[in-house]
Design a protein around this motif. Structure first.
Motif, mmCIF file in Angstrom:
data_model
loop_
_atom_site.group_PDB
_atom_site.id
_atom_site.type_symbol
_atom_site.label_atom_id
_atom_site.label_comp_id
_atom_site.label_asym_id
_atom_site.label_seq_id
_atom_site.Cartn_x
_atom_site.Cartn_y
_atom_site.Cartn_z
ATOM 1 N N ILE A 1 26.915 71.672 54.327
ATOM 2 C CA ILE A 1 26.261 70.593 55.058
ATOM 3 C C ILE A 1 27.117 70.188 56.252
ATOM 4 C CG2 ILE A 1 27.301 68.815 53.568
ATOM 5 C CD1 ILE A 1 24.706 67.226 53.843
ATOM 6 N N GLY A 2 26.469 69.796 57.345
ATOM 7 C CA GLY A 2 27.224 69.340 58.512
ATOM 8 C C GLY A 2 26.375 69.409 59.771
ATOM 9 N N ILE B 1 22.538 73.043 55.386
ATOM 10 C CA ILE B 1 21.858 71.811 55.773
ATOM 11 C C ILE B 1 22.436 71.275 57.085
ATOM 12 C CG2 ILE B 1 21.259 69.475 55.030
ATOM 13 C CD1 ILE B 1 21.777 70.475 52.122
ATOM 14 N N ASP B 2 21.591 71.272 58.121
ATOM 15 C CA ASP B 2 21.989 70.737 59.432
ATOM 16 C C ASP B 2 21.624 69.249 59.457
ATOM 17 O OD1 ASP B 2 22.625 70.341 62.080
ATOM 18 O OD2 ASP B 2 21.746 72.237 62.730
ATOM 19 N N THR B 3 22.599 68.408 59.743
ATOM 20 C CA THR B 3 22.403 66.964 59.551
ATOM 21 C C THR B 3 22.371 66.199 60.874
ATOM 22 O OG1 THR B 3 24.748 66.398 59.530
ATOM 23 C CG2 THR B 3 23.787 67.175 57.467
ATOM 24 N N PRO B 4 21.851 64.978 60.831
ATOM 25 C CA PRO B 4 22.027 64.066 61.966
ATOM 26 C C PRO B 4 23.499 63.693 62.121
ATOM 27 C CG PRO B 4 20.309 63.304 60.462
ATOM 28 C CD PRO B 4 21.044 64.402 59.759
ATOM 29 N N VAL B 5 23.807 62.993 63.211
ATOM 30 C CA VAL B 5 25.192 62.586 63.473
ATOM 31 C C VAL B 5 25.547 61.397 62.584
ATOM 32 C CG1 VAL B 5 26.820 61.807 65.219
ATOM 33 C CG2 VAL B 5 25.009 63.409 65.836
ATOM 34 N N CYS C 1 27.349 61.996 55.455
ATOM 35 C CA CYS C 1 27.275 63.413 55.051
ATOM 36 C C CYS C 1 28.477 63.813 54.204
ATOM 37 C CB CYS C 1 27.184 64.304 56.287
ATOM 38 S SG CYS C 1 25.684 64.051 57.249
ATOM 39 N N THR C 2 29.653 63.312 54.587
ATOM 40 C CA THR C 2 30.843 63.626 53.800
ATOM 41 C C THR C 2 30.759 62.961 52.428
ATOM 42 O OG1 THR C 2 32.120 63.753 55.843
ATOM 43 C CG2 THR C 2 33.366 63.595 53.796
ATOM 44 N N GLY C 3 30.271 61.725 52.399
ATOM 45 C CA GLY C 3 30.098 61.049 51.123
ATOM 46 C C GLY C 3 29.138 61.783 50.211
ATOM 47 N N LEU C 4 28.075 62.323 50.806
ATOM 48 C CA LEU C 4 27.113 63.115 50.023
ATOM 49 C C LEU C 4 27.794 64.343 49.415
ATOM 50 C CD1 LEU C 4 23.519 64.029 51.106
ATOM 51 C CD2 LEU C 4 25.016 65.781 50.162
ATOM 52 N N ALA C 5 28.601 65.050 50.225
ATOM 53 C CA ALA C 5 29.278 66.267 49.732
ATOM 54 C C ALA C 5 30.297 65.922 48.655
ATOM 55 C CB ALA C 5 29.955 66.979 50.902
ATOM 56 N N VAL C 6 31.019 64.824 48.845
ATOM 57 C CA VAL C 6 31.991 64.404 47.826
ATOM 58 C C VAL C 6 31.264 64.072 46.518
ATOM 59 C CG1 VAL C 6 33.642 62.585 47.195
ATOM 60 C CG2 VAL C 6 33.694 63.592 49.498
ATOM 61 N N GLY C 7 30.148 63.349 46.616
ATOM 62 C CA GLY C 7 29.381 62.996 45.422
ATOM 63 C C GLY C 7 28.819 64.224 44.725
ATOM 64 N N ALA C 8 28.323 65.184 45.500
ATOM 65 C CA ALA C 8 27.804 66.420 44.893
ATOM 66 C C ALA C 8 28.904 67.154 44.140
ATOM 67 C CB ALA C 8 27.210 67.320 45.986
ATOM 68 N N VAL D 1 36.898 59.178 56.911
ATOM 69 C CA VAL D 1 38.181 59.077 56.209
ATOM 70 C C VAL D 1 38.025 58.417 54.834
ATOM 71 C CG1 VAL D 1 40.383 57.831 56.251
ATOM 72 C CG2 VAL D 1 39.705 59.218 58.203
ATOM 73 N N ASP D 2 37.154 57.421 54.717
ATOM 74 C CA ASP D 2 37.045 56.733 53.421
ATOM 75 C C ASP D 2 36.628 57.676 52.283
ATOM 76 O OD1 ASP D 2 37.011 54.210 51.793
ATOM 77 O OD2 ASP D 2 34.959 54.897 51.524
ATOM 78 N N PRO D 3 35.511 58.432 52.414
ATOM 79 C CA PRO D 3 35.183 59.329 51.299
ATOM 80 C C PRO D 3 36.228 60.422 51.057
ATOM 81 C CG PRO D 3 33.691 59.666 53.169
ATOM 82 C CD PRO D 3 34.463 58.418 53.450
ATOM 83 N N ILE D 4 36.963 60.809 52.116
ATOM 84 C CA ILE D 4 37.988 61.848 51.929
ATOM 85 C C ILE D 4 39.236 61.277 51.271
ATOM 86 C CG2 ILE D 4 39.517 63.465 53.119
ATOM 87 C CD1 ILE D 4 37.356 63.698 55.320
ATOM 88 N N VAL D 5 39.754 60.191 51.856
ATOM 89 C CA VAL D 5 41.059 59.671 51.426
ATOM 90 C C VAL D 5 40.939 58.725 50.226
ATOM 91 C CG1 VAL D 5 43.051 58.285 52.140
ATOM 92 C CG2 VAL D 5 42.048 59.972 53.718
ATOM 93 N N ASN D 6 39.973 57.818 50.272
ATOM 94 C CA ASN D 6 39.877 56.813 49.203
ATOM 95 C C ASN D 6 39.062 57.263 48.002
ATOM 96 O OD1 ASN D 6 41.472 54.866 50.398
ATOM 97 N ND2 ASN D 6 39.773 53.999 51.561
ATOM 98 N N GLN D 7 38.205 58.256 48.183
ATOM 99 C CA GLN D 7 37.370 58.704 47.067
ATOM 100 C C GLN D 7 37.794 60.082 46.560
ATOM 101 O OE1 GLN D 7 35.529 56.371 45.904
ATOM 102 N NE2 GLN D 7 35.759 55.012 47.655
ATOM 103 N N ALA D 8 37.519 61.129 47.310
ATOM 104 C CA ALA D 8 37.758 62.492 46.820
ATOM 105 C C ALA D 8 39.216 62.711 46.401
ATOM 106 C CB ALA D 8 37.370 63.501 47.905
ATOM 107 N N SER D 9 40.151 62.244 47.222
ATOM 108 C CA SER D 9 41.569 62.513 46.938
ATOM 109 C C SER D 9 42.080 61.741 45.732
ATOM 110 C CB SER D 9 42.424 62.156 48.168
ATOM 111 O OG SER D 9 41.979 62.860 49.301
#
Length: 328
Positions: free
Chosen positions: A28-29, A55-59, A64-71, A92-100
């Motif tokens: 996705i992106g 999946i080609d997404t809107p800006v 979109c990153t939050g969706l990928a982290v949740g999946a 940064v939030d879904p990458i640093v505060n959630q996924a990591s």
């Protein structure tokens, strides 16, 4: 006859392998159906595997990153692509505060195996907001693996290893590497957790440490220096978090000199971490010359092509620095 692949074509081969063999994987992106965004590295994937998996997404980098982290948290293999690393900062939030953090916060019972692909777009008069290599920021974060392939083979194999890892991974590729060419062996599934730095060139006069495009730059400089009888050892880091420097420390104990080349800034950067780690783990009296580094000037990237030539490290910078260290 073996086929030669470009670096970006090797990334495409990695995507094809993953999509063909893992039906639970999707990408996705922004701009994934357009070569303008991602070059040949994702060419026709939507036609081959369907737009429901590519999946080609809107800006909206954050959503979109939050969706990928949740999946990734519910068992899917998800890859989120950021065509320009600069705008990944919205996510940064879904990458640093959630996924990591997820595995650490919940006793290792679950983790998002999301792969975040960030592309560095330097040069070409793109200016300060489209030219940043922010790898040091993310290598600072525990729980997030960060890989920076420099070779054609690693471009494919580290992408596959990232997608199959159970941990969140930031995979960073630099457009300046895309024209590299090499043969590709058959795919072998490798464990990302076992990937460490590699010696690209053996030498005894000086140790050079680099990653991503800096490795290519150093390799070309070393070929010129060999003609002068200066033999440098080049180590490609490949994975910058977690950072395993045992190979670098052994090399510096042999050559007694260290030069680090990094495409980021020096302040609190990757080059500073490498030098500090090496100095902490060797007898510094063996060094023939203080450790040195070549990085970007501590200023945002310029827009004019004239200033870009002065801003980015080049072959002459490396050759001149090595000559200076070798003589002393």
């Amino acid at each position: 006859m073996k086929k030669i692949f470009r670096y970006d074509e090797a990334i495409l081969e990695g995507f094809k392998y993953l999509l063909s063999n893992y039906s639970d994987l999707f990408i996705i992106g922004q701009g994934l159906w357009s070569p303008w965004y991602v070059g040949n590295s994702m060419k026709d994937l939507d036609k081959l595997y369907g737009k429901e998996r590519i999946i080609d997404t809107p800006v909206s980098e954050a959503s979109c990153t939050g969706l990928a982290v949740g999946a990734g948290l519910v068992g899917m293999k998800s890859i989120i692509v950021h065509p320009r690393m600069d705008f990944m900062l919205y996510a940064v939030d879904p990458i640093v505060n959630q996924a990591s953090k997820w595995s650490h916060m919940f006793g290792g019972e679950n983790s998002s195996n999301v792969t975040i692909r960030a592309i560095i777009n330097r040069g070409g008069e793109q200016g300060a907001q489209h030219s940043q290599s922010l790898h040091s920021w993310f290598a600072h974060i525990p729980g997030l693996r960060v890989v920076m392939p420099s070779t054609v083979c690693d471009a494919r194999d580290l992408l596959i290893a990232s997608a199959l890892s159970e941990d969140p991974v930031l995979y960073i590729d630099d457009r300046w590497l895309y024209s590299q060419e090499d043969y590709l062996p058959e795919v072998k599934n490798i464990e990302l957790v076992n990937q460490k730095p590699k010696i690209i060139e053996n030498g005894s006069d000086l140790t050079i440490v680099a990653s991503s495009y800096s490795t290519l730059l150093a390799k070309n400089a070393i070929y010129s220096l060999k003609k002068e009888g200066i033999n440098c050892e080049l180590i490609d880091l490949r994975v910058i978090n977690p950072l395993d420097l045992d190979l670098v420390i052994n090399s510096v104990n042999k050559t007694k000199s260290l030069l680090v080349i990094d495409g980021g800034w020096s302040s609190c950067g990757l080059s500073a971490e490498i030098i500090a780690n090496v100095v902490e783990n060797i007898d510094v009296t063996v060094l023939r010359y203080p450790p040195s580094r070549i990085t970007l000037p501590f200023a945002p990237a310029p827009t004019s092509s004239f200033l870009e030539k002065e801003y980015y490290p080049n072959l002459k910078d490396i050759i001149d620095r090595v000559r200076c260290m070798h003589v002393k």
